[in-house]
Design an enzyme around this catalytic site. Structure first.
Site, PDB file in Angstrom:
ATOM      1  N   LYS A  49      -5.476  -2.487  10.059  1.00  0.00           N
ATOM      2  CA  LYS A  49      -5.804  -2.611   8.635  1.00  0.00           C
ATOM      3  C   LYS A  49      -5.980  -4.059   8.190  1.00  0.00           C
ATOM      4  O   LYS A  49      -6.659  -4.295   7.184  1.00  0.00           O
ATOM      5  CB  LYS A  49      -4.678  -2.002   7.798  1.00  0.00           C
ATOM      6  CG  LYS A  49      -4.398  -0.534   8.141  1.00  0.00           C
ATOM      7  CD  LYS A  49      -4.426   0.310   6.919  1.00  0.00           C
ATOM      8  CE  LYS A  49      -4.135   1.764   7.194  1.00  0.00           C
ATOM      9  NZ  LYS A  49      -4.718   2.607   6.154  1.00  0.00           N
ATOM     10  N   THR A  90      -4.970   6.270   0.177  1.00  0.00           N
ATOM     11  CA  THR A  90      -6.203   7.054   0.104  1.00  0.00           C
ATOM     12  C   THR A  90      -6.071   8.175  -0.917  1.00  0.00           C
ATOM     13  O   THR A  90      -5.102   8.935  -0.878  1.00  0.00           O
ATOM     14  CB  THR A  90      -6.512   7.687   1.477  1.00  0.00           C
ATOM     15  OG1 THR A  90      -6.424   6.665   2.458  1.00  0.00           O
ATOM     16  CG2 THR A  90      -7.891   8.317   1.495  1.00  0.00           C
ATOM     17  N   ASP A 101       0.849  -1.189   0.000  1.00  0.00           N
ATOM     18  CA  ASP A 101       0.000   0.000   0.000  1.00  0.00           C
ATOM     19  C   ASP A 101       0.884   1.237   0.000  1.00  0.00           C
ATOM     20  O   ASP A 101       1.785   1.356   0.828  1.00  0.00           O
ATOM     21  CB  ASP A 101      -0.902  -0.006   1.240  1.00  0.00           C
ATOM     22  CG  ASP A 101      -2.072   0.951   1.101  1.00  0.00           C
ATOM     23  OD1 ASP A 101      -2.437   1.305  -0.040  1.00  0.00           O
ATOM     24  OD2 ASP A 101      -2.643   1.340   2.140  1.00  0.00           O
ATOM     25  N   GLU A 140     -10.962   3.751   3.289  1.00  0.00           N
ATOM     26  CA  GLU A 140      -9.984   4.498   2.503  1.00  0.00           C
ATOM     27  C   GLU A 140     -10.278   4.243   1.026  1.00  0.00           C
ATOM     28  O   GLU A 140     -10.227   3.100   0.565  1.00  0.00           O
ATOM     29  CB  GLU A 140      -8.545   4.113   2.869  1.00  0.00           C
ATOM     30  CG  GLU A 140      -8.174   4.581   4.280  1.00  0.00           C
ATOM     31  CD  GLU A 140      -6.674   4.572   4.574  1.00  0.00           C
ATOM     32  OE1 GLU A 140      -5.928   3.867   3.873  1.00  0.00           O
ATOM     33  OE2 GLU A 140      -6.264   5.282   5.516  1.00  0.00           O
ATOM     34  N   GLN A 198      -5.134   1.987  15.155  1.00  0.00           N
ATOM     35  CA  GLN A 198      -3.973   2.492  14.410  1.00  0.00           C
ATOM     36  C   GLN A 198      -3.146   3.493  15.217  1.00  0.00           C
ATOM     37  O   GLN A 198      -1.919   3.404  15.281  1.00  0.00           O
ATOM     38  CB  GLN A 198      -4.456   3.139  13.111  1.00  0.00           C
ATOM     39  CG  GLN A 198      -3.343   3.551  12.152  1.00  0.00           C
ATOM     40  CD  GLN A 198      -3.888   4.072  10.814  1.00  0.00           C
ATOM     41  OE1 GLN A 198      -5.077   4.000  10.548  1.00  0.00           O
ATOM     42  NE2 GLN A 198      -3.007   4.578   9.981  1.00  0.00           N
ATOM     43  N   HIS A 249      -4.301  13.856   0.864  1.00  0.00           N
ATOM     44  CA  HIS A 249      -4.518  12.949   1.994  1.00  0.00           C
ATOM     45  C   HIS A 249      -3.373  13.067   3.000  1.00  0.00           C
ATOM     46  O   HIS A 249      -3.606  13.203   4.205  1.00  0.00           O
ATOM     47  CB  HIS A 249      -4.647  11.506   1.497  1.00  0.00           C
ATOM     48  CG  HIS A 249      -4.668  10.495   2.600  1.00  0.00           C
ATOM     49  ND1 HIS A 249      -5.716  10.398   3.495  1.00  0.00           N
ATOM     50  CD2 HIS A 249      -3.763   9.531   2.969  1.00  0.00           C
ATOM     51  CE1 HIS A 249      -5.455   9.420   4.364  1.00  0.00           C
ATOM     52  NE2 HIS A 249      -4.285   8.879   4.069  1.00  0.00           N
ATOM     53  N   GLU A 267      -9.342   3.920  -2.457  1.00  0.00           N
ATOM     54  CA  GLU A 267      -8.085   3.665  -3.152  1.00  0.00           C
ATOM     55  C   GLU A 267      -8.349   2.960  -4.481  1.00  0.00           C
ATOM     56  O   GLU A 267      -9.428   2.435  -4.728  1.00  0.00           O
ATOM     57  CB  GLU A 267      -7.146   2.784  -2.298  1.00  0.00           C
ATOM     58  CG  GLU A 267      -6.874   3.341  -0.911  1.00  0.00           C
ATOM     59  CD  GLU A 267      -5.665   2.718  -0.223  1.00  0.00           C
ATOM     60  OE1 GLU A 267      -4.859   2.046  -0.907  1.00  0.00           O
ATOM     61  OE2 GLU A 267      -5.518   2.905   0.997  1.00  0.00           O
ATOM     62  N   TYR A 325       1.082   5.674  -0.311  1.00  0.00           N
ATOM     63  CA  TYR A 325       0.564   6.795   0.502  1.00  0.00           C
ATOM     64  C   TYR A 325       0.817   8.033  -0.345  1.00  0.00           C
ATOM     65  O   TYR A 325       1.470   8.962   0.067  1.00  0.00           O
ATOM     66  CB  TYR A 325       1.370   6.795   1.812  1.00  0.00           C
ATOM     67  CG  TYR A 325       1.045   7.783   2.882  1.00  0.00           C
ATOM     68  CD1 TYR A 325      -0.228   7.850   3.449  1.00  0.00           C
ATOM     69  CD2 TYR A 325       2.038   8.631   3.394  1.00  0.00           C
ATOM     70  CE1 TYR A 325      -0.494   8.737   4.481  1.00  0.00           C
ATOM     71  CE2 TYR A 325       1.783   9.510   4.431  1.00  0.00           C
ATOM     72  CZ  TYR A 325       0.512   9.555   4.981  1.00  0.00           C
ATOM     73  OH  TYR A 325       0.237  10.421   6.019  1.00  0.00           O
TER      74      TYR A 325
END
Lengths: 417, 417
Positions: free
Chosen positions: B255, B351, B128, B201, B242, B135, B203, B130
């Site tokens: 997650k 995100t 993943d 999120e 988190q 965001h 995505e 970022y």
């Protein structure tokens, strides 16, 4: 639980990792065999496909001729334990056909030095924990604040993160020094190049032996039913890449270029006699992390560094018993949110450091960030790993003259491409 | 690149995601079929195994009757593109046997509403990123420092981390609200319980179409050869878990309890006509991250929240074009250290937020940490996701009257177990 009277008709040296008390599982190949499941005794591997071909194991034969042990492990512990106990029986029975029929012996037994060990399992997901208190304290002291070396969550949960499964290789491999972004202290901007601070991490890992469904949680009490066995693990780390990249989402390119595991999965059953009391955990943990009984393990761990054409140097002597969190706690934590696990998943310990400087499980700690270089027998020094150095992790349990070990976990660092 | 003259003899509504310009790939099942590869046009799926059984695709038939598309994708882009172009040909040719032979039509075409879409690929490793600047800025502003919202590395590299592949589920699933440790601001110690701040999120993700060997790197120039196509992705996140767990090694239990992907892989070839100029990147990046051409994508993205027995509420409208880093940069970064990739690996965007408040891709941002609740059409409010809410992500490209979309990416949050 240790039956010291067990004795095999095969000669096993006292310092062999593969005593009659071990009987680990792996996958091998040689010039005639693409991949067969095997066990080990003394200096031999035992071809399980050939054994089953003679109807000696009473198992579905096809699980022994696959690329990985996953299908075998999926038979469940009742079955895999049965195979292990049957092997012990055959190896102790002097009248066994294996001992009597030389031709059959030669079909089933091969010298370990004549075969190539392969990846034992197809790893679906790989998780790395951070559960050695000495390691976490050392790293926190070096990089943050000696007075508050452990972050606030550390003593409340086994911190962990997801790693890359694709680049995990079995012992005996080599790989190139990774390149990547680093930000030198004296530079305004990051630079690109080969990592200068290539490190090792002395770890063990456990292999999941039973899958769960999404939404299920495994308690500390039931955790051992889900742990098939353990391997040694070297979580190679590029410290300069790590320092620059890891905030806020954790290590990424600093670790995913290569990791090394040992080829033999030593079963939890073989390790049971070496259980010891766990680390004293204060403050008290939340109930889902509490556990009963002796759940730590007394596993002697060593790291050797061998320069190209040089001799092995013992650079670290540690022990699994220094772990703050047990595997059972790690697994309970990992699944408490309903995260599902699959047979073949691997969960690593994190660097296992002990309290003494020679027990530190990484070069970062052993040389205290390069400030105290290691002196090797050839007169050279090491702050981190040099090109063409070979690192071998070894590990074994020993008690009352009985030894159960893991074999070698070896990887060689080649120069950057 | 867009051939607007293409017209199928199948009636496709103007707002369908599955125009003749799309031709995505997926896996379906129904009462007669365990799992077959398929494509889609209008309201139908197209069974590729049945097509090949009539020798219409000139491909090895077995790749179309597997549980996942991996074997098909492994044929390589030359082959998979050939299949896509052949499908377009068959669907445009009024004299095609598919149009002429009603019995054959009924064997190959099934209403999407009558089949169940399955996971399209076996995901080996899931990463993943970022990479949305809005965001990252929003999160940095809320949790750290509005004046220095972006961390020092953010504009130099696409920050990423490894995620959990085992708990990724295809659209249409439901899962239980996760439980775990949280540390309320007013508590000295962590508490255990169901997450109270369950978030989404928005995505997308790309699926790897070509494997590499350890030590290999993929340049930004060659990256598209390794990207098979894209899906929508909801990276469900438990914000309270988190916040407590993620320092220093990143998100873990917050997650890995569940993620949702859309069932159709829209190929990079179908998306090519919708390329747009990338985000202006300042400061200048290191050479391995530089790229040429228009490598961003204009993909309209929407998030809908539907309460149990209620109506869908559009809660977010964003666009993939807001991404700071392109997929090609993400892949070049991921492999610059020699990390090997495998067909079926999935790399998610992170995100995707736009600059306007209605373009924020998470509840965390949409409600600004719960301080500005969303008002739904039934009069209720949401700070985060409630039990039994269903979240659907939709996405489509549109240009000159041509539409290429992804279908639904839907997941339902059930109460904690």
């Amino acid at each position: 639980m240790l039956n010291k009277n067990l004795k095999s008709w095969i000669d096993v040296k006292a310092d062999s990792d593969f005593s009659i008390h071990n009987i680990p599982f792996g996958i091998y190949s040689d010039k005639n065999v693409k991949h067969h499941a095997c066990s080990a005794i003394g200096e031999y591997i035992i071809d399980l496909f050939e054994l089953e071909s003679a109807d000696l194991l009473d198992m579905p034969r096809d699980v022994f001729e696959q690329q990985y042990l996953n299908a075998f492990i999926e038979l469940g512990k009742t079955q895999t334990n049965k195979v292990r106990l049957r092997l012990i029986e055959l190896l102790c029975d002097e009248n066994s056909i294996l001992n009597k029929d030389k031709a059959f012996f030669n079909k089933v037994f091969k010298k370990q030095s004549n075969v190539t060990m392969l990846m034992p399992v197809r790893i679906g997901d790989y998780t790395d924990f951070y559960s050695s208190i000495d390691h976490a304290t050392n790293v926190g002291t070096m990089f943050r604040d000696p007075a508050n070396a452990l972050l606030p969550n550390w003593k409340h949960l086994p911190v962990g993160y997801h790693g890359r499964a694709s680049s995990i290789r079995v012992s005996g491999h080599s790989f190139h020094r990774p390149k990547g972004q680093q930000k030198p202290a004296d530079s305004e901007v990051p630079v690109f190049g080969a990592s200068k601070l290539l490190d090792i991490e002395l770890e063990t890992a456990f292999i999941i032996g039973k899958s769960t469904e999404m939404g299920d949680s495994v308690t500390t009490e039931k955790a051992d039913d889900y742990i098939f066995g353990m391997v040694l693990f070297n979580d190679w780390s590029a410290r300069d890449i790590q320092t620059w990249e890891y905030v806020p989402l954790g290590p990424f390119l600093a670790k995913n270029f290569a990791s090394t595991i040992s080829p033999w999965i030593v079963t939890l059953e073989a390790l049971e006699p070496f259980r010891v009391k766990g680390y004293e955990q204060t403050p008290k943990l939340l109930p889902y992390l509490e556990y009963k009984g002796d759940k730590n393990l007394d596993i002697n761990l060593q790291v050797y560094l061998k320069p190209q054409n040089g001799k092995e140097n013992l650079i670290c002597t540690s022990n699994y018993k220094y772990m703050y969190y047990t595997m059972e706690q790690q697994l309970a934590h990992h699944t408490v949110n309903g995260c599902n696990i699959n047979v073949g998943d691997m969960m690593a310990s994190g660097t296992i450091s002990g309290p003494q400087p020679h027990e530190y499980g990484s070069m970062l700690e052993l040389t205290w960030r390069g400030t105290k270089p290691l002196k090797l027998e050839d007169g050279t020094e090491r702050k981190f790993v040099n090109d063409n150095d070979t690192i071998t992790i070894r590990g074994y349990c020993e008690k009352d003259g009985v030894r159960v070990g893991f074999g070698d976990c070896t990887g060689t660092l080649l120069p950057a491409k």
